[in-house]
Design an enzyme around this catalytic site. Structure first.
Site, short mmCIF file in Angstrom:
data_model
loop_
_atom_site.label_atom_id
_atom_site.label_comp_id
_atom_site.label_asym_id
_atom_site.label_seq_id
_atom_site.Cartn_x
_atom_site.Cartn_y
_atom_site.Cartn_z
N GLY A 78 6.65 1.02 -21.14
CA GLY A 78 8.05 0.77 -21.50
C GLY A 78 9.06 1.18 -20.46
O GLY A 78 10.26 1.11 -20.70
N ILE A 85 14.24 1.59 -18.90
CA ILE A 85 13.41 1.82 -20.09
C ILE A 85 13.72 0.76 -21.13
O ILE A 85 14.87 0.36 -21.30
CB ILE A 85 13.63 3.25 -20.66
CG1 ILE A 85 12.70 3.52 -21.85
CG2 ILE A 85 15.09 3.48 -21.03
CD1 ILE A 85 12.65 4.97 -22.29
N CYS A 86 12.68 0.29 -21.78
CA CYS A 86 12.80 -0.77 -22.77
C CYS A 86 12.88 -0.15 -24.17
O CYS A 86 11.86 0.19 -24.76
CB CYS A 86 11.60 -1.70 -22.66
SG CYS A 86 11.70 -3.11 -23.75
N VAL A 87 14.11 0.04 -24.66
CA VAL A 87 14.33 0.49 -26.03
C VAL A 87 15.48 -0.32 -26.62
O VAL A 87 16.49 -0.53 -25.95
CB VAL A 87 14.62 2.01 -26.14
CG1 VAL A 87 13.39 2.83 -25.86
CG2 VAL A 87 15.75 2.45 -25.26
N ARG A 91 20.18 -2.05 -25.78
CA ARG A 91 20.40 -3.47 -25.57
C ARG A 91 21.72 -3.99 -26.13
O ARG A 91 21.92 -5.19 -26.19
CB ARG A 91 19.26 -4.27 -26.21
CG ARG A 91 17.96 -4.07 -25.52
CD ARG A 91 16.93 -4.99 -26.14
NE ARG A 91 15.61 -4.61 -25.69
CZ ARG A 91 14.53 -4.72 -26.42
NH1 ARG A 91 14.59 -5.17 -27.65
NH2 ARG A 91 13.36 -4.37 -25.93
#
Length: 172
Positions: A78, A85-87, A91
């Site tokens: 992630g 960071i992909c959270v 977004r």
């Protein structure tokens, strides 16, 4: 409340009751840019690791998501090579609010993050919750919704290889 006052209040709250395993410090005299560190949990694939990241708060905080960039390299599905960071919380499509009483323990495992409304129309971000979500994501890598599909595939198909590689990268 202006962004600066909100940031000052949240920094005071975090300083008064720190989140275990996380340190934060504004860069020089700019409260909109923070240097943060997460110390990995002992049961994490990254145990004994310390991971630094920059948190940049926008001028219209808390109504816009901050930017998070890891400056410590990490083998994580992630977190990509550039440190993003992909959270979902970052977004701009998921926003949260909270009352200090709801999250007084600062334990990421006890927090439930969900979209909440503030004054029925305005939605806001919380630094406390954001930091807890990042800490949870770092300590508990998942192959779902990855930034690094190759690492996610290793985690999903060969967990022992993933754990060995994560441990090796953490030593560096």
């Amino acid at each position: 409340m202006t962004a600066l006052r909100r940031i000052q209040r949240e920094l005071k709250d975090i300083t008064t009751a720190p989140i275990p395993g996380i340190t934060v410090e504004p860069k020089e005299d700019n409260l909109f840019e923070w240097k943060c560190t997460i110390e990995a949990d002992p049961d994490s694939p990254y145990k004994k690791g310390k991971f630094n990241f920059d948190l940049v708060l926008p001028s219209n905080f808390p109504f816009k998501a901050p930017t998070v960039t890891f400056t410590t390299k990490i083998y994580h599905p992630g977190i990509n090579e550039e440190g993003a960071i992909c959270v979902p919380i970052l977004r701009d499509e998921v926003r949260i609010s909270f009352t200090p009483a709801e999250f007084s323990s600062h334990s990421a495992n006890q927090h439930t993050v969900e979209a909440c409304s503030f004054n029925s129309h305005r939605q806001v971000y919380s630094i406390l919750i954001l930091l807890s979500v990042i800490q949870e994501k770092l300590n508990n890598p998942s192959p779902d919704d990855p930034f690094e599909p190759d690492i996610a595939a290793v985690l999903k198909n060969d967990k022992s290889k993933f754990l060995a590689t994560a441990k090796e990268w953490t030593k560096k």
